[in-house]
Design an enzyme around this catalytic site. Structure first.
Site, PDB file in Angstrom:
ATOM      1  N   ASP A  78      -1.477  -5.106  14.248  1.00 23.28           N
ATOM      2  CA  ASP A  78      -2.171  -4.732  15.479  1.00 23.28           C
ATOM      3  C   ASP A  78      -3.295  -5.724  15.735  1.00 23.28           C
ATOM      4  O   ASP A  78      -3.684  -6.464  14.840  1.00 23.28           O
ATOM      5  CB  ASP A  78      -2.742  -3.308  15.371  1.00 23.28           C
ATOM      6  CG  ASP A  78      -3.666  -3.135  14.165  1.00 23.28           C
ATOM      7  OD1 ASP A  78      -3.150  -3.115  13.033  1.00 23.28           O
ATOM      8  OD2 ASP A  78      -4.886  -3.065  14.358  1.00 23.28           O
ATOM      9  N   ARG A 124       7.247   1.924   1.000  1.00 27.36           N
ATOM     10  CA  ARG A 124       7.489   0.488   1.155  1.00 27.36           C
ATOM     11  C   ARG A 124       7.907  -0.113  -0.200  1.00 27.36           C
ATOM     12  O   ARG A 124       8.786  -0.965  -0.270  1.00 27.36           O
ATOM     13  CB  ARG A 124       6.183  -0.095   1.637  1.00 27.36           C
ATOM     14  CG  ARG A 124       5.994  -1.439   2.258  1.00 27.36           C
ATOM     15  CD  ARG A 124       6.985  -2.019   3.131  1.00 27.36           C
ATOM     16  NE  ARG A 124       7.176  -1.519   4.467  1.00 27.36           N
ATOM     17  CZ  ARG A 124       6.509  -1.883   5.551  1.00 27.36           C
ATOM     18  NH1 ARG A 124       5.518  -2.727   5.465  1.00 27.36           N
ATOM     19  NH2 ARG A 124       6.823  -1.418   6.729  1.00 27.36           N
ATOM     20  N   VAL A 170       1.239  -7.220  -0.575  1.00 27.35           N
ATOM     21  CA  VAL A 170       1.981  -7.432   0.675  1.00 27.35           C
ATOM     22  C   VAL A 170       1.596  -6.290   1.609  1.00 27.35           C
ATOM     23  O   VAL A 170       1.896  -5.128   1.344  1.00 27.35           O
ATOM     24  CB  VAL A 170       3.518  -7.487   0.439  1.00 27.35           C
ATOM     25  CG1 VAL A 170       3.926  -8.836  -0.125  1.00 27.35           C
ATOM     26  CG2 VAL A 170       4.016  -6.378  -0.488  1.00 27.35           C
ATOM     27  N   GLY A 171       0.880  -6.624   2.677  1.00 30.14           N
ATOM     28  CA  GLY A 171       0.363  -5.549   3.515  1.00 30.14           C
ATOM     29  C   GLY A 171       0.272  -5.909   4.976  1.00 30.14           C
ATOM     30  O   GLY A 171       0.795  -6.942   5.410  1.00 30.14           O
ATOM     31  N   GLU A 207      -8.350  -5.753   6.840  1.00 32.58           N
ATOM     32  CA  GLU A 207      -7.493  -4.881   6.029  1.00 32.58           C
ATOM     33  C   GLU A 207      -8.399  -4.113   5.078  1.00 32.58           C
ATOM     34  O   GLU A 207      -9.589  -4.012   5.347  1.00 32.58           O
ATOM     35  CB  GLU A 207      -6.385  -5.696   5.329  1.00 32.58           C
ATOM     36  CG  GLU A 207      -6.853  -6.873   4.514  1.00 32.58           C
ATOM     37  CD  GLU A 207      -7.181  -6.521   3.092  1.00 32.58           C
ATOM     38  OE1 GLU A 207      -8.397  -6.479   2.784  1.00 32.58           O
ATOM     39  OE2 GLU A 207      -6.262  -6.326   2.282  1.00 32.58           O
ATOM     40  N   MET A 208      -7.862  -3.511   4.004  1.00 30.98           N
ATOM     41  CA  MET A 208      -8.710  -2.587   3.256  1.00 30.98           C
ATOM     42  C   MET A 208      -8.616  -2.680   1.728  1.00 30.98           C
ATOM     43  O   MET A 208      -9.070  -1.769   1.032  1.00 30.98           O
ATOM     44  CB  MET A 208      -8.394  -1.144   3.703  1.00 30.98           C
ATOM     45  CG  MET A 208      -8.611  -0.937   5.200  1.00 30.98           C
ATOM     46  SD  MET A 208      -8.327   0.752   5.754  1.00 30.98           S
ATOM     47  CE  MET A 208      -9.754   1.571   5.095  1.00 30.98           C
ATOM     48  N   GLY A 258       0.831  -1.210   0.000  1.00 29.59           N
ATOM     49  CA  GLY A 258       0.000   0.000   0.000  1.00 29.59           C
ATOM     50  C   GLY A 258       0.861   1.254   0.000  1.00 29.59           C
ATOM     51  O   GLY A 258       0.613   2.206  -0.744  1.00 29.59           O
TER      52      GLY A 258
HETATM   53  N1  HPA Z   1      -8.136  -2.079  10.253  1.00 26.93           N
HETATM   54  C1  HPA Z   1      -8.084  -1.958   8.928  1.00 26.93           C
HETATM   55  N2  HPA Z   1      -6.973  -2.098   8.259  1.00 26.93           N
HETATM   56  C2  HPA Z   1      -5.851  -2.357   8.918  1.00 26.93           C
HETATM   57  C3  HPA Z   1      -5.830  -2.493  10.299  1.00 26.93           C
HETATM   58  C4  HPA Z   1      -7.040  -2.353  10.997  1.00 26.93           C
HETATM   59  O1  HPA Z   1      -7.091  -2.461  12.238  1.00 26.93           O
HETATM   60  N3  HPA Z   1      -4.552  -2.749  10.682  1.00 26.93           N
HETATM   61  C5  HPA Z   1      -3.815  -2.767   9.559  1.00 26.93           C
HETATM   62  N4  HPA Z   1      -4.588  -2.537   8.497  1.00 26.93           N
END
Ligand code: HPA
Length: 234
Positions: free
Chosen positions: A204, A24, A88-89, A179-180, A20
């Protein structure tokens, strides 16, 4: 040149890694690829092509979220003929047993995004990884002594959700992490008949509220990169 990528035809490899963060992408090019050359800096979303084990590989930043990755994935598949796209994220764990630094491979992606309901006129599409890439990535990780978690991830349009406990519903149905980007990447790979995979490190935890330190992120990042690069050139 496509609208958002300044590469000339042939400058982007058939296999592309998709972080993303554009910085990176720069880091990967400088530390993992031989002879990397930058082919785009449009909007400061960098892209590079170099070699890994003598095979041509590109790395292209995508920005965050579905609308952003959608632009880059569309142009990579449609305008540059990319065949294998490997995101890769990072992701947030929504499972007690998935800890920060763990490696997660997205077999499928659920989403709260409206893009696929719009695209499919209210029908549900199931964004799914390339089995071929998934198997290669999983086997590669195992061979290195790492055990990735494999399953459904949640691709959310919102990092800051109104309901901070929203993830619990997804977790109840077995999803692993949030993730997104993946739902859109997998959907577009299906549309263009290409292969896509998302490999994530847990940065996290929404369960324990722990977050990785910079040093921990570096270790798990290197593991993810080794798996992604071996898969890209396989
Ligand atoms: N939420 C959405 N996307 C993310 C998060 C999260 O807590 N951590 C890393 N990417």
């Amino acid at each position: 040149m496509s609208i958002h990528i300044a590469a000339r035809p042939g400058e982007i490899a058939e296999a592309v890694l998709l972080p993303g963060d554009p910085l990176r992408a720069k880091f990967i090019a400088e530390n993992f690829l031989a002879g990397a050359v930058q082919y785009t800096a449009v909007r400061n979303i960098f892209g590079y092509t170099g070699a890994y084990r003598g095979k041509k590989v590109s790395v292209q930043g995508t920005g965050m979220g579905i609308p952003s990755i959608s632009i880059y994935a569309n142009e990579l598949f449609r305008d540059y003929g990319v065949k294998r796209a490997i995101r890769v994220g990072t992701a947030g764990s929504i499972r007690e047993n998935i800890k920060i630094r763990d490696l997660v491979i997205a077999m499928s992606a659920s989403t709260d995004s409206g893009v696929n309901s719009i695209r499919f006129g209210g029908r549900n599409f199931a964004p799914t990884a390339s089995f071929n890439l998934l198997k290669t990535a999983y086997d590669t990780a195992l061979a290195k002594g790492w055990l990735p978690q494999v399953g459904n991830v949640v691709c959310s349009d919102m990092f800051y959700t109104e309901d901070p406990e929203e993830w619990k519903l997804w977790a109840k149905f077995g999803a692993l992490a949030v993730e997104m980007e993946t739902a859109e990447l997998y959907t577009l790979a299906a549309k263009y008949d290409r292969e896509a995979l998302t490999i994530l490190t847990i940065s996290d935890s929404l369960v324990s509220h722990e977050a990785t330190t910079a040093e921990e992120r570096q270790i798990s990042f290197t593991q993810m990169m080794e798996v992604a690069l071996e898969t890209a050139v396989s």
